[in-house]
Enzyme design. Structure first.
Site: not given
Ligand code: MOS
Length: 715
Positions: A249, A601, A673
């Site tokens: 993340f 998918p 993201e």
């Molecule tokens: Mo992600 S926040 O671009 O590692």
């Protein structure tokens, strides 16, 4: 000797694997536990390091009482600022920024925040290291600290991050004064933490003059670059492996654990492992800064924007200026005659924030897309119609054309599937027993980029192929996506392809970040595989050692025309709110995205739904709260820090419209993201539709809902 030529030329239309669902190629290994993560790979003679973190928020280390701890069972060493190896921090790394000062472990006696690493205790076992680390007494000269973040802080100043701090055109006050409808509102988002399932972990050892680090990260080549510079080593003398990564993340970069492990293995000359505990992650792994954002919008009677101002403030540490560029989405989404955006930071005695999935876009879209909803209400317009009336022809700030912009298609398809038509816009009217019901929508965008990478593809004599690239699969399914990409480029079935990733020896490659991983790697894999296929079609026999082709996309990506390149999306949410208990339940969500060609998918849907789930979490749950007296967190763990769990997550649907990128060899844009972008705003807008109350401060906690219902001002 066999040749791979006949079957590689036997392409039919059925060998287009990109775009077809494929389960994860390493799925069996993962679900059976055969896949090993960085903290569990066995090493002979392994020692264990445990980080000791400061208990004061500002001051100096007066002394470290190492003697009692060195006598404890199994303890091998205590590293701290007086005896640790020196590191060099005077460089700019692969991502274009200097190293996080938190990585320059044990270099001085200053303590800039609570939870700053002050020592590493190394012992024979993890338990011995922990026991000794918790026993170690560190004396501090404590100084007064300031951890209080608010929008009025006098230290706020504009800072450029990966975009200029300030972008202004037109006369804002004049356009606001001339507007038929004006909105002026402040929005806040709290401090949020990444909390990947797998905590950060690294094992370092010297192996025949080479430094080897087994690590959990988002880019092995990136970590090599940073470690080589920190320790003044030839990059060729450093190897980083990270085969499986349990989430990142944005937090899995070079951090204290790798540096501590390298220092300890250098001192002790045996393998050393350092892992972060969940609690330590709250001060060592980075986090998303809280934000305070002010938005002013002015529109004519038809809802067309004349004025747009978005100013965002985030906090940073005293050792590094990190910008959460929350005004960024406004520079892409909507134009206005007067268009002013700015990102400010304020330095406090806290850990340095970092990238967290959709940095800027996640908090920025909450404010901007809430504000658009408020403007729609004031204009008496449907919120989708308002957005469609404000679709820009070109980048509002850059003036560049969009490579493609299929936001309207997302809204049309989303509105149809969600059942938006005929929605009564008036709030507070729909009931289901004790629940008030409402629906909301919001737009999403995220940059679509590519970065140079290298890939190596080998044709083996048995007709199979091996792809080597220093990609990272942080749970996204990158390994599987690259298998499909390679299959198409080589015109063979995926079962003949083995993709090896997570090893810096495979050459430089983009990190799993910026939603650019899969696209950047796929480009390099396509280039190498395409050249290899041509050589095989020309009839080359495959010798026992195979035929290997290496690609480097630096030139091709450098030649990309300057355009506004983005993915887009439309988020929809339905909520139920009990204003007598303050409970908010999300009943359903739908996200429709225009995010380039979708490679797989199955895993793409996972990515979108995962991001939207995080949006629920952001809207309703996540909030790290800092105690002003101590400077540390309340409840720095998964009991105190609430993350949406299964019971919080209803039926979420994610789908996409056809949107291949015209300038990408595979048509990819990137999907990592955008799923979280706009999701919290859609939920907050639905809460307004249900209750008639605007919640401009996240998370929408029960106490905030209750206070709103009883007329007490919100905070
Ligand atoms: Mo992600 S926040 O671009 O590692």
């Amino acid at each position: 000797m066999t040749t791979a030529t006949p079957s590689t030329t036997a392409k039919t239309s059925s060998t287009a694997f990109v775009g077809t669902a494929h389960t994860r190629v390493e799925g069996l290994e993962k679900v059976t536990g055969a896949a090993r993560y960085a903290g569990e790979i066995p090493f002979a003679d392994l020692a264990h390091g445990w980080l000791v973190l400061s208990t004061v928020a500002r001051g100096r280390i007066r002394s470290v009482d190492t003697a009692p701890v060195l006598g404890m069972p199994g303890v091998l060493a205590v590293l701290h600022h007086e005896n640790a190896p020196r590191v060099d921090t005077d460089f700019v790394g692969m991502m274009g920024v200097p190293p996080d000062p938190t990585c320059a472990l044990f270099q001085h006696d200053r303590v800039p925040h609570l939870g700053w690493p002050v020592a590493l205790v190394v012992a024979e076992t993890s338990e011995q290291a922990r026991e000794a680390a918790e026993t170690l007494v560190v004396h501090y000269d404590q100084e007064p600290h300031d951890v209080a973040f608010d929008g009025e802080h006098p230290g706020a100043h504009p800072v450029d991050g990966y975009m200029p701090a300030v972008a202004e055109k037109g006369d804002l006050e004049a356009e606001l004064a001339a507007s038929a409808v004006v909105l002026d509102a402040e929005y806040t988002t709290p401090e949020e933490h990444h909390n990947p399932m797998e905590p950060h972990a690294a094992t370092a050892r010297w192996d025949g003059g080479r430094l080897e680090v087994v690590d959990s990260n988002q880019g092995a080549a990136w970590v090599v670059g940073e470690l080589a510079k920190l320790f003044s080593l030839d990059p060729a003398a450093v190897r980083v492996r990270s085969e499986h990564v349990g989430g990142g993340f944005g937090s899995k970069s070079v951090r204290a654990h790798q540096v501590a492990a390298v220092m300890a293995t250098t001192v002790l000359q045996r393998p050393v492992r350092v892992v972060m505990t969940r609690r330590q992650m709250f001060s060592l792994a980075g986090y998303r800064s809280p934000t305070t954002q002010r938005i002013r919008l002015g529109a004519d009677a038809e809802g067309r924007l004349r004025a747009l101002e978005h100013r965002s403030l985030n906090l940073t540490s005293t050792v590094r200026e990190f910008v959460e560029p929350s005004s960024g989405p406004a520079r892409v989404m909507y134009d206005a005659d007067a268009h002013h955006t700015a990102n400010f930071v304020v330095r406090l005695d806290v850990p340095t924030p970092t990238w967290m999935r959709a940095p800027g876009e996640a908090p920025g879209s909450f404010a901007l897309e809430s504000a658009l909803d408020e403007l729609a209400e004031k204009c008496g317009l449907d919120p989708i119609e308002l957005r469609l009336r404000n679709e820009p022809e070109r980048g509002p700030v850059s003036g560049l054309p969009f490579s493609s912009r299929n936001l309207a298609a997302c809204f049309r398809e989303g509105a149809r599937r969600f059942g938006w038509a005929g929605r009564d816009a008036r709030p507070g009217l729909r009931r289901d027993g004790r629940w008030l019901l409402g629906t909301g929508t919001a737009a999403a965008s995220f940059g679509a980029g590519a970065a140079p990478s290298t890939a190596v593809v080998t044709a083996q004599a048995d007709g199979t192929f091996t792809v080597r690239i220093a990609a990272a699969d942080i749970g996204t399914g990158a390994r599987t996506a690259l298998t499909l990409v390679a299959a198409d480029a080589l015109e063979v079935t995926p079962d003949r392809i083995r993709v090896r990733i997570g090893d810096s020896d495979f050459g430089p490659a983009m990190i799993a970040g910026g939603s650019m991983g899969t696209r950047s790697w796929a480009w390099a894999v396509t280039a190498a595989a395409g050249e290899l296929r041509e050589r095989l079609t020309l009839g080359a026999d495959v010798p026992p050692e195979g035929i290997t082709v290496r690609s480097d996309t630096t030139e091709a990506i450098g030649a990309l025309a300057r355009k506004e390149r983005h993915s887009f999306g439309a988020q929809f949410a339905e909520v139920a709110v009990d204003v007598t208990t303050g409970e908010v339940r999300v009943r359903r969500m739908l996200g429709i995205f225009a995010a380039g060609r979708i490679v797989n998918p199955l895993t793409a849907r996972n990515q979108f739904v995962g991001g939207m789930t995080w949006g629920i979490s952001m809207a309703l749950h996540e909030e790290a709260v800092r105690d002003r007296a101590s400077g540390g967190h309340y409840g720095a763990d998964l009991a105190g820090y609430h993350v949406a769990t299964h019971a919080d997550v209803p039926h979420i649907e994610a789908d996409w419209v056809d949107d291949p990128d015209p300038d990408d060899p595979v048509g990819i844009k990137g999907i990592g993201e955008i799923g979280i972008v706009g999701a919290a705003a859609a939920i907050a807008n639905a809460v307004w539709h249900a209750t008639g109350v605007r919640h401009r401060n996240l998370p929408i906690r029960p106490d905030r809902v209750l206070r709103a219902a009883t007329g007490v001002p919100n905070a």
